[in-house]
Every structure is written in C-alpha cells, then in structure tokens.
Scaffold this motif. Structure first.
Motif, PDB file in Angstrom:
ATOM      1  N   PRO A 295       0.805  -1.230   0.000  1.00  0.00           N
ATOM      2  CA  PRO A 295       0.000   0.000   0.000  1.00  0.00           C
ATOM      3  C   PRO A 295       0.837   1.279   0.000  1.00  0.00           C
ATOM      4  O   PRO A 295       1.986   1.289   0.420  1.00  0.00           O
ATOM      5  CB  PRO A 295      -0.778  -0.116   1.307  1.00  0.00           C
ATOM      6  CG  PRO A 295       0.152  -0.839   2.214  1.00  0.00           C
ATOM      7  CD  PRO A 295       0.918  -1.811   1.346  1.00  0.00           C
ATOM      8  N   SER A 296       0.196   2.334  -0.444  1.00  0.00           N
ATOM      9  CA  SER A 296       0.732   3.683  -0.253  1.00  0.00           C
ATOM     10  C   SER A 296       0.388   4.130   1.158  1.00  0.00           C
ATOM     11  O   SER A 296      -0.504   3.577   1.801  1.00  0.00           O
ATOM     12  CB  SER A 296       0.122   4.660  -1.251  1.00  0.00           C
ATOM     13  OG  SER A 296       0.292   4.216  -2.565  1.00  0.00           O
ATOM     14  N   LEU A 297       1.078   5.157   1.618  1.00  0.00           N
ATOM     15  CA  LEU A 297       0.897   5.636   2.987  1.00  0.00           C
ATOM     16  C   LEU A 297       0.732   7.143   2.982  1.00  0.00           C
ATOM     17  O   LEU A 297       1.452   7.857   2.275  1.00  0.00           O
ATOM     18  CB  LEU A 297       2.123   5.220   3.798  1.00  0.00           C
ATOM     19  CG  LEU A 297       2.319   5.677   5.246  1.00  0.00           C
ATOM     20  CD1 LEU A 297       3.277   4.729   5.935  1.00  0.00           C
ATOM     21  CD2 LEU A 297       2.855   7.100   5.332  1.00  0.00           C
ATOM     22  N   ASP A 317       6.595  13.773   7.032  1.00  0.00           N
ATOM     23  CA  ASP A 317       7.951  13.232   7.163  1.00  0.00           C
ATOM     24  C   ASP A 317       7.961  11.728   7.404  1.00  0.00           C
ATOM     25  O   ASP A 317       8.968  11.164   7.825  1.00  0.00           O
ATOM     26  CB  ASP A 317       8.674  13.941   8.311  1.00  0.00           C
ATOM     27  CG  ASP A 317       8.809  15.421   8.047  1.00  0.00           C
ATOM     28  OD1 ASP A 317       9.179  15.780   6.921  1.00  0.00           O
ATOM     29  OD2 ASP A 317       8.521  16.206   8.968  1.00  0.00           O
ATOM     30  N   ILE A 318       6.840  11.089   7.169  1.00  0.00           N
ATOM     31  CA  ILE A 318       6.751   9.638   7.344  1.00  0.00           C
ATOM     32  C   ILE A 318       6.623   8.987   5.974  1.00  0.00           C
ATOM     33  O   ILE A 318       5.839   9.428   5.137  1.00  0.00           O
ATOM     34  CB  ILE A 318       5.551   9.265   8.236  1.00  0.00           C
ATOM     35  CG1 ILE A 318       5.709   9.918   9.616  1.00  0.00           C
ATOM     36  CG2 ILE A 318       5.424   7.755   8.361  1.00  0.00           C
ATOM     37  CD1 ILE A 318       4.513   9.732  10.516  1.00  0.00           C
ATOM     38  N   ALA A 319       7.395   7.948   5.749  1.00  0.00           N
ATOM     39  CA  ALA A 319       7.411   7.298   4.434  1.00  0.00           C
ATOM     40  C   ALA A 319       7.476   5.792   4.574  1.00  0.00           C
ATOM     41  O   ALA A 319       7.824   5.259   5.628  1.00  0.00           O
ATOM     42  CB  ALA A 319       8.607   7.796   3.623  1.00  0.00           C
ATOM     43  N   VAL A 320       7.109   5.113   3.478  1.00  0.00           N
ATOM     44  CA  VAL A 320       7.390   3.683   3.382  1.00  0.00           C
ATOM     45  C   VAL A 320       8.811   3.549   2.843  1.00  0.00           C
ATOM     46  O   VAL A 320       9.247   4.349   2.016  1.00  0.00           O
ATOM     47  CB  VAL A 320       6.403   2.956   2.439  1.00  0.00           C
ATOM     48  CG1 VAL A 320       5.015   2.955   3.034  1.00  0.00           C
ATOM     49  CG2 VAL A 320       6.381   3.577   1.054  1.00  0.00           C
ATOM     50  N   ILE A 327       3.688  -6.611   5.717  1.00  0.00           N
ATOM     51  CA  ILE A 327       4.528  -5.849   6.637  1.00  0.00           C
ATOM     52  C   ILE A 327       4.953  -4.553   5.983  1.00  0.00           C
ATOM     53  O   ILE A 327       5.377  -4.537   4.833  1.00  0.00           O
ATOM     54  CB  ILE A 327       5.770  -6.685   7.033  1.00  0.00           C
ATOM     55  CG1 ILE A 327       5.314  -7.947   7.775  1.00  0.00           C
ATOM     56  CG2 ILE A 327       6.721  -5.879   7.878  1.00  0.00           C
ATOM     57  CD1 ILE A 327       6.408  -8.953   7.975  1.00  0.00           C
ATOM     58  N   HIS A 328       4.874  -3.489   6.771  1.00  0.00           N
ATOM     59  CA  HIS A 328       5.168  -2.169   6.229  1.00  0.00           C
ATOM     60  C   HIS A 328       6.265  -1.534   7.055  1.00  0.00           C
ATOM     61  O   HIS A 328       6.110  -1.333   8.256  1.00  0.00           O
ATOM     62  CB  HIS A 328       3.891  -1.334   6.209  1.00  0.00           C
ATOM     63  CG  HIS A 328       2.761  -2.147   5.679  1.00  0.00           C
ATOM     64  ND1 HIS A 328       2.689  -2.499   4.359  1.00  0.00           N
ATOM     65  CD2 HIS A 328       1.762  -2.788   6.303  1.00  0.00           C
ATOM     66  CE1 HIS A 328       1.657  -3.290   4.192  1.00  0.00           C
ATOM     67  NE2 HIS A 328       1.086  -3.493   5.351  1.00  0.00           N
ATOM     68  N   TYR A 329       7.350  -1.262   6.429  1.00  0.00           N
ATOM     69  CA  TYR A 329       8.494  -0.663   7.097  1.00  0.00           C
ATOM     70  C   TYR A 329       8.320   0.846   7.043  1.00  0.00           C
ATOM     71  O   TYR A 329       8.305   1.447   5.971  1.00  0.00           O
ATOM     72  CB  TYR A 329       9.785  -1.091   6.406  1.00  0.00           C
ATOM     73  CG  TYR A 329      10.004  -2.578   6.450  1.00  0.00           C
ATOM     74  CD1 TYR A 329      10.728  -3.170   7.480  1.00  0.00           C
ATOM     75  CD2 TYR A 329       9.467  -3.398   5.469  1.00  0.00           C
ATOM     76  CE1 TYR A 329      10.912  -4.539   7.522  1.00  0.00           C
ATOM     77  CE2 TYR A 329       9.642  -4.768   5.501  1.00  0.00           C
ATOM     78  CZ  TYR A 329      10.366  -5.331   6.534  1.00  0.00           C
ATOM     79  OH  TYR A 329      10.538  -6.688   6.565  1.00  0.00           O
ATOM     80  N   LEU A 330       8.125   1.421   8.199  1.00  0.00           N
ATOM     81  CA  LEU A 330       7.839   2.844   8.286  1.00  0.00           C
ATOM     82  C   LEU A 330       9.118   3.607   8.605  1.00  0.00           C
ATOM     83  O   LEU A 330       9.916   3.176   9.436  1.00  0.00           O
ATOM     84  CB  LEU A 330       6.800   3.110   9.379  1.00  0.00           C
ATOM     85  CG  LEU A 330       5.500   2.303   9.277  1.00  0.00           C
ATOM     86  CD1 LEU A 330       4.584   2.659  10.442  1.00  0.00           C
ATOM     87  CD2 LEU A 330       4.814   2.561   7.955  1.00  0.00           C
ATOM     88  N   ASP A 331       9.266   4.727   7.963  1.00  0.00           N
ATOM     89  CA  ASP A 331      10.442   5.571   8.158  1.00  0.00           C
ATOM     90  C   ASP A 331       9.966   6.917   8.678  1.00  0.00           C
ATOM     91  O   ASP A 331       9.305   7.661   7.959  1.00  0.00           O
ATOM     92  CB  ASP A 331      11.182   5.729   6.826  1.00  0.00           C
ATOM     93  CG  ASP A 331      12.487   6.477   7.000  1.00  0.00           C
ATOM     94  OD1 ASP A 331      13.101   6.342   8.064  1.00  0.00           O
ATOM     95  OD2 ASP A 331      12.884   7.182   6.057  1.00  0.00           O
ATOM     96  N   PHE A 332      10.254   7.200   9.934  1.00  0.00           N
ATOM     97  CA  PHE A 332       9.925   8.497  10.521  1.00  0.00           C
ATOM     98  C   PHE A 332      11.218   9.324  10.482  1.00  0.00           C
ATOM     99  O   PHE A 332      12.181   8.991  11.168  1.00  0.00           O
ATOM    100  CB  PHE A 332       9.487   8.345  11.977  1.00  0.00           C
ATOM    101  CG  PHE A 332       8.104   7.787  12.188  1.00  0.00           C
ATOM    102  CD1 PHE A 332       7.626   6.722  11.448  1.00  0.00           C
ATOM    103  CD2 PHE A 332       7.286   8.326  13.166  1.00  0.00           C
ATOM    104  CE1 PHE A 332       6.358   6.205  11.667  1.00  0.00           C
ATOM    105  CE2 PHE A 332       6.015   7.824  13.411  1.00  0.00           C
ATOM    106  CZ  PHE A 332       5.547   6.754  12.663  1.00  0.00           C
ATOM    107  N   ALA A 333      11.248  10.367   9.706  1.00  0.00           N
ATOM    108  CA  ALA A 333      12.458  11.189   9.578  1.00  0.00           C
ATOM    109  C   ALA A 333      12.095  12.632   9.934  1.00  0.00           C
ATOM    110  O   ALA A 333      11.540  13.354   9.109  1.00  0.00           O
ATOM    111  CB  ALA A 333      13.014  11.100   8.162  1.00  0.00           C
TER     112      ALA A 333
ATOM    113  N   LYS B   7      11.425  11.607  -5.927  1.00  0.00           N
ATOM    114  CA  LYS B   7      12.045  10.351  -5.505  1.00  0.00           C
ATOM    115  C   LYS B   7      12.560  10.514  -4.082  1.00  0.00           C
ATOM    116  O   LYS B   7      13.171  11.534  -3.754  1.00  0.00           O
ATOM    117  CB  LYS B   7      13.209   9.980  -6.431  1.00  0.00           C
ATOM    118  CG  LYS B   7      12.784   9.463  -7.794  1.00  0.00           C
ATOM    119  CD  LYS B   7      14.009   9.011  -8.576  1.00  0.00           C
ATOM    120  CE  LYS B   7      13.610   8.376  -9.897  1.00  0.00           C
ATOM    121  NZ  LYS B   7      14.802   7.898 -10.665  1.00  0.00           N
ATOM    122  N   LYS B   8      12.282   9.515  -3.237  1.00  0.00           N
ATOM    123  CA  LYS B   8      12.800   9.551  -1.873  1.00  0.00           C
ATOM    124  C   LYS B   8      13.852   8.459  -1.701  1.00  0.00           C
ATOM    125  O   LYS B   8      13.688   7.335  -2.207  1.00  0.00           O
ATOM    126  CB  LYS B   8      11.664   9.322  -0.869  1.00  0.00           C
ATOM    127  CG  LYS B   8      10.600  10.411  -0.885  1.00  0.00           C
ATOM    128  CD  LYS B   8      11.144  11.753  -0.446  1.00  0.00           C
ATOM    129  CE  LYS B   8      11.433  11.779   1.038  1.00  0.00           C
ATOM    130  NZ  LYS B   8      11.912  13.127   1.466  1.00  0.00           N
TER     131      LYS B   8
END
Lengths: 364, 57
Positions: A295-297, A317-320, A327-333, B7-8
C-alpha cells in the motif's frame, strides 16, 4: 439427519452460497475515510469503502454515508450523492459514475471467455429526486469489453428495488490476479461522448458512444439527490436476498484495499522500531489483513520517535521504505525535538495528538 | 490529481515516491507495479511537461 431450512419452503432448494455477493460493502455500512465529503468535482475514493467516484465536468457534489434507507429491508446505511452546483449544459465528455472495481482472481468462477460463461445479476435499492432512465453497466478492463442495461426511476424520492441480469460473455477471460478486471458502474451523468450511439445491451468491444445511452443528467439541478444501497452482484440469473455480513467480516474485506490507523490516544504508538539516525526511526507495522498489494501511505498529524530522547515531526515526514502486502516498514524522519541515540530501540507514534492518523491504500 | 512527485532515498537507495496531490495531500508510494498510485505516477510522468523531481540520495 435431514437439514430443514427455516423460512419459505418454496426457497428450500434455492442455492444461496455464502459470499455470493461479488461486491464488497454493498450495504454501505463501512466508511473508513469519512462519512461525508463536499465540493467534489473529480475522481477518487471519498466516503463509503470500495465505492469510487469518477467525474469530469459534471457539477459539484457532496457525497455521504446516509441513514436514509428503504423501510423494513434491514439496511442501516446508504450511499448518497447530492448535487450542490448544477451543470445543465454538459460538455460531450461530461461523466459521473459510481463504480466498484473487482479483482480478477475473485471472478474466475464466472468462467468468462469460455462457452460456459455465467450470467450475472445485479440487484440494488435506489432512490432519486429525478425520475427517468439510468444506466448500470459491467466494464471488463482486461479485454476492453462492456455490457449495460437501463433501469427506470419511476417515482421521485421513493426507494425502489431494481434487478438487472447480464448475459455471460464467451469472449475474453478475466486475468487470474490481483488487478482490477471488472468495474461495476452506476452512471449518473453522461455527455454525448458516452451516449450518442446505441446502448451496449449485449457484450461488445467497449465503445464510448454506446456506454450510457439514455442516461438522464442528474447534474442539472441542485435539487437532485441519488441514493443506493443493498448492491449485490452474483452469478446466475436470479437475484437472491441481500447477503448481510457481520461488521467485522465486512470491515476486514474493506481493509484489504484501505485501512486507516487513528491514534485515539494522544501518545498512541503505531510501531516499535530502532533509532536509525538521531531524528530518524524505523519500525514495522503489521496489518492484520493482507493488503491487495503493497500500500501507499499518507500520514496526518503530529508524531514522535521516543528512544532515549524524543524527536518530533509531522505526517509529511513519514514514508514507506520497503513494503510488502503484510509488513510495512515505516520511516519516521523528523527535524524537531531532541536527539536519540542511534541503535536504541524506539517507540513511534502520535505526539500529543489523539487525531493523528496514517492511511494505507491498496485500492484498485 | 497529481501535482508533484519526488524520488525519496533511504540509506542512499531510492526507496519510494513522495506524491503530492493538488489537494495538498501527500502519499508515500512504494516502488511496486501493482500499486495503483505507482501506476498513476507512471502515467503522469509520461505526459509531456511532467517531471519527477530527483534530488539524489
């Protein structure tokens, strides 16, 4: 031991298998995104799950999950379209369609594209302020084939049950995959691009001019409203009673395509992870329902990473970063707050925001 | 409607798209062919004048 069916004995031999409704959320009971959306002029998913609006140059609309339902049928909710800015002079390419898209792997038993192709029957309850002819259609996206039929709103502002049977199609098999193979379409507006030919009442190669011949212009007055509920598409030429599902089953079927996580607590966590940078956390969010695809987030609100300190930021600032259907790996930057120590464990979630939310979309 | 796509990168590797809609809503889109947002980005990028922003890792 013989099993006796309780109810009408005349129906004792009628085959009504579970999950016979090809469509999801036909009783319009699930609306994860919102219960109302206004100022709509374009396409997208807005309110009731699985039902998509497709629109161009067809006025402005408010869409909602309504509690206006046919009396005594067991429904609690309906899907409502309310015209708020009229367009009485459509352009040729004007259109307004409510559709549901169906995965091909759920349609294999229709045997489309074979000599044994099944007919299908759609039944629904509908109510409209505007009487006249409306079009309901099946659109085969894999083979660019199309069939439509009309139904008539006989009395304004009155719930009516409609049933339409479509012949089976011996041409063009549905792909056996998770892609959109079939669109079930309810036309509400059709410019001449879609209505200047002869209505495709038999399966044919999709020709725009034959899509919605005779369709009334529901956008011609701000008095116009259209409601629908109890939408069921099933194999065969007989419409069975609407198949009500428990809310948990219905919700989980919808969550294969869309899921919204809402914090519901000012510091609710969505994932446990690791501090990858002083203001960067990575975690795993595991949805209990397998998504149709990765999925998109989209995140909205205030969030934080709490390791030995607390870095803060917003949803943008949150991305996949890696993704699969489970399982979705979340990136909080983030840029705010304090520095965490890299490689520490961390909590990732809302930052003093009970309305923070993260949407996951694997829609068709 | 799509307004902007970037692009990220994560750890030096291209890891997702950041898709901004005309409504201002932002979606993080995985690099997966059967994701319909990914498909929409490919269609959008194929239109002359639309460019995916790439600021590098």
């Amino acid at each position: 031991m013989a099993i006796t069916r309780i109810g009408n004995p005349a129906l004792a031999d009628v085959r009504e298998p579970n999950f016979r409704n090809i469509l999801i959320n036909g009783d319009m009971s699930i609306a994860q995104r919102a219960t109302s959306a206004s100022s709509l002029t374009g396409s997208g998913y807005n309110t009731v799950d699985r039902f998509r609006t497709n629109m161009g140059t067809a006025g402005t609309w408010t869409q909602s999950q309504s509690t206006d339902v046919p009396t005594g049928q067991g429904f609690a909710t309906s899907f409502k379209m309310d015209c708020t800015t009229a367009n009485g002079s459509l352009s040729g390419g004007s259109f307004l369609i409510i559709d549901q898209r169906v995965e091909g792997q759920n349609l294999q038993y229709l045997k489309k594209g074979t000599s044994s192709a099944e007919s299908t029957t759609i039944s629904f309850w509908v109510k409209s302020a505007k009487t006249g002819t409306y079009i309901a259609a099946l659109n085969d996206l894999d083979n660019s084939r199309y069939i439509a039929n009309s139904y008539t709103i006989s009395s304004a502002n009155t719930w009516e049950k409609k049933t339409i049977t479509y012949a089976g199609d011996t041409t063009g098999a549905f792909g056996n995959d998770n892609g959109a193979s079939l669109k079930v379409q309810f036309w509400l507006v059709a410019g001449t691009t879609y209505s200047s030919g002869t209505l495709a009442t038999s399966w044919e190669s999709n020709t725009s001019a034959n899509n919605a011949v005779g369709q009334v212009n529901l956008a011609d007055s701000t008095s116009n409203e259209w409601y629908v509920t109890g939408v069921q598409l099933e194999a065969g030429s007989v419409a069975s009673d609407f198949e009500f599902l428990p809310v948990d089953v219905n919700l989980e079927r919808c969550q294969r395509y869309y899921h919204k996580w809402v914090s519901e607590h000012v510091y609710a966590n969505i994932a446990i992870g690791i501090v990858a940078g002083v203001k960067n956390g990575r975690g795993v969010y595991q949805n209990k329902v397998q998504f149709r695809s990765a999925p998109s987030l989209s995140a909205d609100g205030n969030f934080r990473i709490v390791g030995d300190a607390s870095a803060t930021g917003t949803g943008s600032d949150i991305a996949v970063i890696r993704n699969n259907t489970y399982i979705h790996y979340l990136d909080f930057a983030f840029s705010g707050g304090s520095n965490n120590t890299v490689a520490y464990a961390c909590e990732m979630g809302a930052n003093n925001d009970a309305d923070a939310e993260i949407e996951f979309s694997a829609e068709l | 409607m799509i307004n902007k796509v970037e692009k990220k990168y994560t750890d030096g590797e291209w890891s997702s798209y950041k898709m901004t809609l005309t409504s201002g809503k932002i979606w993080s889109v995985p690099l997966v062919a059967d994701n319909t947002d990914y498909q929409a980005i490919q269609e959008w990028a194929a239109i002359e004048g639309n460019n995916i922003i790439d600021n590098g890792a």
